[in-house]
Design an enzyme around this catalytic site. Structure first.
Site, PDB file in Angstrom:
ATOM      1  N   ASN A   9     -18.226 -17.623  -2.240  1.00 39.60           N
ATOM      2  CA  ASN A   9     -17.878 -18.779  -1.601  1.00 39.60           C
ATOM      3  C   ASN A   9     -19.501 -19.474  -1.494  1.00 39.60           C
ATOM      4  OD1 ASN A   9     -17.727 -21.056   0.174  1.00 39.60           O
ATOM      5  ND2 ASN A   9     -17.387 -19.642   2.061  1.00 39.60           N
ATOM      6  N   TRP A  10     -19.607 -20.667  -2.416  1.00 35.39           N
ATOM      7  CA  TRP A  10     -20.941 -20.964  -2.632  1.00 35.39           C
ATOM      8  C   TRP A  10     -21.446 -21.874  -1.399  1.00 35.39           C
ATOM      9  CZ3 TRP A  10     -22.072 -22.730  -8.399  1.00 35.39           C
ATOM     10  CH2 TRP A  10     -21.718 -21.607  -9.181  1.00 35.39           C
ATOM     11  N   LYS A  11     -20.419 -22.295  -0.700  1.00 38.13           N
ATOM     12  CA  LYS A  11     -20.793 -23.242   0.434  1.00 38.13           C
ATOM     13  C   LYS A  11     -21.343 -24.462  -0.086  1.00 38.13           C
ATOM     14  CE  LYS A  11     -20.580 -19.228   3.569  1.00 38.13           C
ATOM     15  NZ  LYS A  11     -20.684 -18.806   4.877  1.00 38.13           N
ATOM     16  N   HIS A  97     -11.489 -21.655   6.486  1.00 40.18           N
ATOM     17  CA  HIS A  97     -13.067 -20.904   6.661  1.00 40.18           C
ATOM     18  C   HIS A  97     -13.422 -21.049   8.098  1.00 40.18           C
ATOM     19  CE1 HIS A  97     -16.998 -19.969   6.321  1.00 40.18           C
ATOM     20  NE2 HIS A  97     -16.650 -19.049   5.483  1.00 40.18           N
ATOM     21  N   GLU A  99     -16.102 -22.002   9.333  1.00 45.33           N
ATOM     22  CA  GLU A  99     -16.995 -23.059   9.354  1.00 45.33           C
ATOM     23  C   GLU A  99     -16.349 -24.445   9.623  1.00 45.33           C
ATOM     24  OE1 GLU A  99     -19.568 -22.011   5.998  1.00 45.33           O
ATOM     25  OE2 GLU A  99     -20.305 -20.080   7.190  1.00 45.33           O
ATOM     26  N   GLU A 169     -12.449 -12.474   8.118  1.00 46.86           N
ATOM     27  CA  GLU A 169     -14.146 -12.788   8.371  1.00 46.86           C
ATOM     28  C   GLU A 169     -14.312 -12.953   9.709  1.00 46.86           C
ATOM     29  OE1 GLU A 169     -15.674 -14.850   4.373  1.00 46.86           O
ATOM     30  OE2 GLU A 169     -14.746 -16.178   5.691  1.00 46.86           O
ATOM     31  N   GLY A 175     -23.042 -14.467   7.519  1.00 48.31           N
ATOM     32  CA  GLY A 175     -24.302 -15.181   7.613  1.00 48.31           C
ATOM     33  C   GLY A 175     -25.323 -14.696   8.470  1.00 48.31           C
ATOM     34  N   SER A 215     -21.231 -11.128   5.340  1.00 44.45           N
ATOM     35  CA  SER A 215     -22.547 -10.429   5.199  1.00 44.45           C
ATOM     36  C   SER A 215     -22.272  -9.028   4.232  1.00 44.45           C
ATOM     37  CB  SER A 215     -23.175  -9.764   6.387  1.00 44.45           C
ATOM     38  OG  SER A 215     -23.697 -11.088   7.113  1.00 44.45           O
ATOM     39  N   GLY A 236     -20.479 -14.651   0.660  1.00 45.78           N
ATOM     40  CA  GLY A 236     -21.067 -16.082   0.884  1.00 45.78           C
ATOM     41  C   GLY A 236     -22.239 -16.198   0.263  1.00 45.78           C
ATOM     42  N   GLY A 237     -23.516 -15.800   1.016  1.00 43.18           N
ATOM     43  CA  GLY A 237     -24.948 -15.515   0.660  1.00 43.18           C
ATOM     44  C   GLY A 237     -25.262 -14.680  -0.732  1.00 43.18           C
TER      45      GLY A 237
HETATM   46  P1  PGA Z   1     -21.610 -14.291   4.084  1.00 45.77           P
HETATM   47  O1  PGA Z   1     -20.374 -15.503   4.314  1.00 45.77           O
HETATM   48  O2  PGA Z   1     -21.259 -13.335   3.094  1.00 45.77           O
HETATM   49  O3  PGA Z   1     -22.839 -15.268   3.799  1.00 45.77           O
HETATM   50  O4  PGA Z   1     -21.910 -13.586   5.343  1.00 45.77           O
HETATM   51  C1  PGA Z   1     -19.195 -14.876   4.071  1.00 45.77           C
HETATM   52  C2  PGA Z   1     -18.167 -16.422   4.102  1.00 45.77           C
HETATM   53  O5  PGA Z   1     -18.458 -17.318   5.049  1.00 45.77           O
HETATM   54  O6  PGA Z   1     -17.315 -16.444   3.423  1.00 45.77           O
END
Ligand code: PGA
Length: 255
Positions: A9-11, A97, A99, A169, A175, A215, A236-237
């Site tokens: 997930n590149w966001k 998600h 967010e 998640e 993050g 994470s 994500g990251g």
């Molecule tokens: P993260 O994000 O790996 O940076 O914690 C995961 C996600 O939000 O899908």
């Protein structure tokens, strides 16, 4: 056997050229080292989808979007529909998600509406759920995730559930560098699978792919993926760095 998946997930990261470059280098990597036994998905921003789709050659990297509109088409300025996403060649969409839930106030019924539209457009849905820190601490996390799944997914018919992937998640792990322990991930994944078993029966529950996200990185991926109900990760990251992302996929292959 259920499908194992590692999805990135590149966001809201990477401009167009950077995104094309990362996608091309992942495609190259996975054309040489096929992710046998695991499906690799990348979910870049909307505007990257068509360009990346045209450039993926290996057949070993699938494409997904991070969101879709809650309406099918029409006068909804700034929105991107599920049909449009599908028409780029993308096969997946992330819905729910945390967010989107927290910053854009997307509630369970809206997320169900998006899920139905996405499925009707021929997309497979990576449906996210997970509790916030306070809910972990006050012990209500099983209930919270149950509500998210029941309201967001359980209106679906059994045959629609076959195109659903669930991503657990925990919001406190996204993050933040904090990761759920493999035991915490396993017990929640099992909880989710049992909810699905009760509602849709054993065949659908046993085939359901449940991803862990929060994470996840090369150093902890193998431990988490080794648990029986963890079928991969939503990253994500670490999905923004080719070496980290490919290392996580390698960890998945070894389970
Ligand atoms: P993260 O994000 O790996 O940076 O914690 C995961 C996600 O939000 O899908």
């Amino acid at each position: 056997m259920r499908k194992k998946i590692v999805a990135g997930n590149w966001k809201m990261n990477m401009n167009y050229d950077e995104g094309l470059e990362l996608a091309a280098s992942l495609d190259q990597y996975f054309s040489e080292k096929a992710p046998s036994g695991a499906e690799v998905i990348i979910c870049p921003p909307f505007i990257h989808l068509a360009g990346i789709s045209q450039n993926l050659k290996s057949g070993n990297v699938a494409l997904g979007a991070q969101n879709c509109a809650s309406e099918a088409s029409g006068a909804f300025t700034g929105e991107v529909s599920a049909d449009m996403i599908r028409s780029t060649g993308a096969e997946y969409v992330i819905i729910g998600h945390s967010e989107r839930r927290s910053y854009y106030n997307e509630d369970d019924s809206l997320l169900n509406k998006k899920t139905v539209l996405a499925l009707n457009s021929g997309l497979k849905v990576i449906f996210c759920c997970g509790e916030i820190k306070e809910e972990r601490e006050d012990g209500s996390y099983f209930e919270v995730v149950k509500r998210q799944i029941e309201k967001g997914l359980f209106p679906l018919a059994a045959k629609e559930m076959k195109n659903i992937i669930i991503a657990y998640e925990p919001v406190w792990a996204i993050g933040t560098g904090l990761t759920a322990t493999p035991d915490q991930a396993q017990e929640m994944h099992l909880h989710i699978r049992e909810l699905v078993r009760e509602k849709y029966g054993t065949e659908i529950a046993d085939k359901l792919t449940i991803l862990y996200g929060g994470s996840c990185k090369p150093s902890n991926a193998s431990d988490i993926f080794s648990r029986p109900d963890v079928d991969g990760g939503l990253i994500g990251g670490a999905s923004l760095k080719k070496d980290d992302f490919t290392a996580i996929v390698e960890a998945m292959k070894q389970t």
